[in-house]
Design an enzyme around this catalytic site. Structure first.
Site, PDB file in Angstrom:
ATOM      1  CG  LEU A   1       2.209 -38.709  23.309  1.00 59.54           C
ATOM      2  CD1 LEU A   1       2.747 -37.737  24.046  1.00 59.54           C
ATOM      3  CD2 LEU A   1       1.003 -38.435  23.124  1.00 59.54           C
TER       4      LEU A   1
ATOM      5  CB  ILE B   1       8.125 -32.106  22.443  1.00 61.53           C
ATOM      6  CG1 ILE B   1       7.346 -33.629  21.982  1.00 61.53           C
ATOM      7  CG2 ILE B   1       7.627 -32.120  23.815  1.00 61.53           C
ATOM      8  CD1 ILE B   1       7.858 -34.874  22.534  1.00 61.53           C
ATOM      9  N   GLY B   2       7.886 -30.869  19.135  1.00 63.20           N
ATOM     10  CA  GLY B   2       8.247 -31.015  18.004  1.00 63.20           C
ATOM     11  C   GLY B   2       7.001 -31.173  16.999  1.00 63.20           C
ATOM     12  N   GLY B   3       6.369 -30.282  17.413  1.00 60.16           N
ATOM     13  CA  GLY B   3       5.619 -30.071  16.152  1.00 60.16           C
ATOM     14  C   GLY B   3       3.877 -30.288  16.951  1.00 60.16           C
ATOM     15  CB  SER B   4       2.329 -33.208  19.471  1.00 59.65           C
ATOM     16  OG  SER B   4       4.055 -33.957  18.997  1.00 59.65           O
TER      17      SER B   4
ATOM     18  CE  LYS C   1      -0.778 -34.666  22.028  1.00 58.83           C
ATOM     19  NZ  LYS C   1       0.063 -34.307  22.270  1.00 58.83           N
TER      20      LYS C   1
ATOM     21  CB  SER D   1       1.119 -36.520  19.555  1.00 57.87           C
ATOM     22  OG  SER D   1       1.714 -35.515  20.420  1.00 57.87           O
TER      23      SER D   1
END
Length: 570
Positions: free
Chosen positions: A184, A231-234, A135, A210
């Site tokens: 992101l 960090i939130g579903g990336s 990434k 992201s």
């Protein structure tokens, strides 16, 4: 004391007028300088972008020429190589039936493979010659980590992130970096530097973010193993939208040093995108089992030494799985609900114990997550986007963060229940250090309540949706960030979680959209965004308690087999 006089004489008035005029002129000059400087900086940034894109186009042309064999870029042998499951690819690389150079070229790669091929078999690492994609935001020595921001171009990383270096030490070969949304902070995948990455089945829809570039490359067969972050579903949402496996370990289980962020000390978790859950399990076992020449804990000495524990890979009885069909605060669309229901049936048929389970989730929990994600009230986000062209994927978030904190509650009140998600987002700001402490305590209490409930239910695993709807069109993704509540909650809880693809959106799912509840404008947006998503992948999320990755991945493998058996029968 005499009374102070505030009357101006004619001379005083002239001096005051001249002073005011001078101050106004100076202010105007300062404003003009600021605006001119801003335009100049922005122009310089995007001239840098133009030069860089020209260079990358040239590099791609050269790479295509180098990879072309007998007039073909994708030969029959290369096609066979990229279709090999990771376990078979590793076996054939180890035995020398496939050289590292061949594998690397098959995955459109470029360097280091020749040196690996020269190694004797006894010195080949467990991932000898396996190509990996990385990434954009994860440091790879000599390459930029841009976050889709022009200001971060031409700042190549001085060293590899410990996770990347560990995989290299195991024999893997990084061969490309992949695209992300600007900063992101989006479930889309576009930015003004590298452009738009689209959904592999519908170019009008997003691939998730992201780690969107990773998911697309893996799902399309362009990489056998991809590194993302979450960090939130990336990592999980892109895997869900692209139809592959995505996994987020407990924060702290895998090194996150060397992950670029626009915000200092941004906490998160490393993730891995892959098209096969067994592959994730195999690689995570390798990187959490230190070897003399491949030791992630030596490279990141602050990382807890939570080594792979094989005894956690079996519950010693049928898995006891809690299931959450949807969050009332953010209901899922018919197709998402259908695959969750069918997965529950498949697991019951496989002999697993299924029990209903609920998570507390409403405006307060959404607000709490957003406050933790942007505890600075968007100050660093604003600085990151300064003098940048604003991408559609982050427009709503960035513009909302520009609003003064005193006006946000007023706008929230005006929006009312018709915009209940926006109201929660507008209230998500931290007033002072005292409130920051209160927020941390609130988060800890939420985690403790959930763990207590989990223990009372005697769960091994939790089954829940991964997003509220199928992949949305690009122009709608900024509106639908709340659809990611299902993954965000696992980050706030710091539970490891992964995605399994189950089925595709059907015509029946599309027809059932007419009955999707729309008491708020935002739920109408979910309904509208889901129209036309026929054939898009649908899946489920599976989670476990922190530090239980071994149990989670073993359970996911069993769930995957149960799903496959269920759909073979139907």
């Amino acid at each position: 004391m005499g009374t102070r006089q505030w009357l101006l004489s004619a001379g005083d008035l002239d001096r005051w007028t001249l002073g005011a005029a001078g101050a106004t002129a100076a202010s105007a000059a300062a404003l003009l300088w600021y605006l001119t400087r801003g335009c100049s900086v922005k122009s310089e940034y995007y001239e840098r972008v133009r030069r860089r894109l020209d260079l990358e186009r040239h590099r791609r042309q050269l790479l295509t020429q180098q990879l072309t064999a007998g007039g073909q870029l994708m030969t029959v042998r290369r096609q066979l190589i990229v279709e090999l499951p990771l376990a078979q690819l590793i076996e054939q690389l180890q035995s020398g039936k496939i050289t590292a150079t061949e594998a690397l070229r098959a995955y459109q790669a470029k360097e280091r493979a020749a040196a690996l091929d020269a190694l004797p078999e006894s010195k080949r690492g467990p991932l000898h010659g396996v190509p990996i994609s990385v990434k954009d935001s994860i440091d790879l020595e000599g390459f930029d980590s841009t976050l889709g921001l022009a200001k971060y171009l031409d700042r190549p990383a001085a060293s590899n992130a410990p996770l990347v270096q560990t995989l290299i030490d195991l024999g893997a070969v990084p061969f490309c970096k992949t695209n992300v949304p600007q900063t992101l902070m989006s479930f889309g995948c576009s930015n003004p530097v590298w452009g738009v990455t689209t959904n592999i089945r519908d170019p009008a829809r997003v691939p998730g973010g992201s780690s969107g570039g990773e998911a697309v490359l893996v799902a399309a067969g362009g990489s056998p193993l991809g590194l993302g972050s979450d960090i939130g579903g990336s990592a999980r949402v892109p895997a869900l939208f692209s139809g592959c496996c995505g996994f987020k370990p407990t924060c702290g289980r895998v090194s996150s040093v060397g992950e670029t962020s626009f915000m200092p000390a941004c906490t998160g978790a490393g993730g891995s995108n892959n098209n096969n859950n067994n592959n994730v399990r195999r690689v995570l076992r390798l990187i959490t089992t230190p070897l003399p020449g491949a030791d992630m804990y030596r490279l990141d000495p602050l990382l807890p030494r939570v080594l792979w524990n094989e005894t956690l890979e079996s519950a010693g009885r049928p898995w006891r799985v809690g299931y959450l069909s949807e969050l009332p605060f953010c209901p899922v669309t018919p197709g998402v609900r259908r695959v969750l229901t069918e997965t529950v049936s498949a697991l019951e048929a496989a002999g697993m114990e299924l029990v209903p389970f609920q998570l507390d989730c409403g405006p307060a929990e959404l607000q709490l997550f957003l406050q933790q994600a942007l505890p600075d009230n968007g100050a660093f986000l604003g600085r990151a986007l300064e003098n940048e062209n604003l991408d559609v994927s982050v427009a709503d978030l960035a513009n909302g963060m520009k609003l003064p904190t005193w006006v946000r509650p007023l706008i929230s009140w005006v929006l009312g229940s018709r915009y209940r998600f926006a109201s929660s987002r507008l209230k998500a700001w931290t007033a002072d250090p005292e409130q920051a402490v209160v927020l941390r305590a609130a988060r800890d209490q939420y985690v403790q309540r959930t763990v207590t409930r989990w223990r009372a239910a005697r769960l091994d695993l939790l089954l829940l949706p991964g997003f509220a709807c199928p992949p949305p069109p690009r122009h709608r993704v900024s509106e639908l960030i709340v659809g990611g509540l299902y993954t965000m909650l696992m980050n706030m809880l710091n539970f490891p979680a992964g995605i399994l693809t189950v089925d595709r959106e059907t015509e029946e799912d599309q027809a059932a959209l007419e009955h999707y509840p729309t008491p708020s404008v935002e739920l109408q947006w979910f309904k509208d965004a889901s129209r036309g998503a026929l054939g898009q992948p649908l899946g489920v999320q599976v989670a476990a308690l922190p530090w239980m990755e071994e149990q989670l991945l073993a359970g996911m493998c069993d769930i995957e087999r149960a799903i496959e058996k269920h759909y073979r029968k139907t």
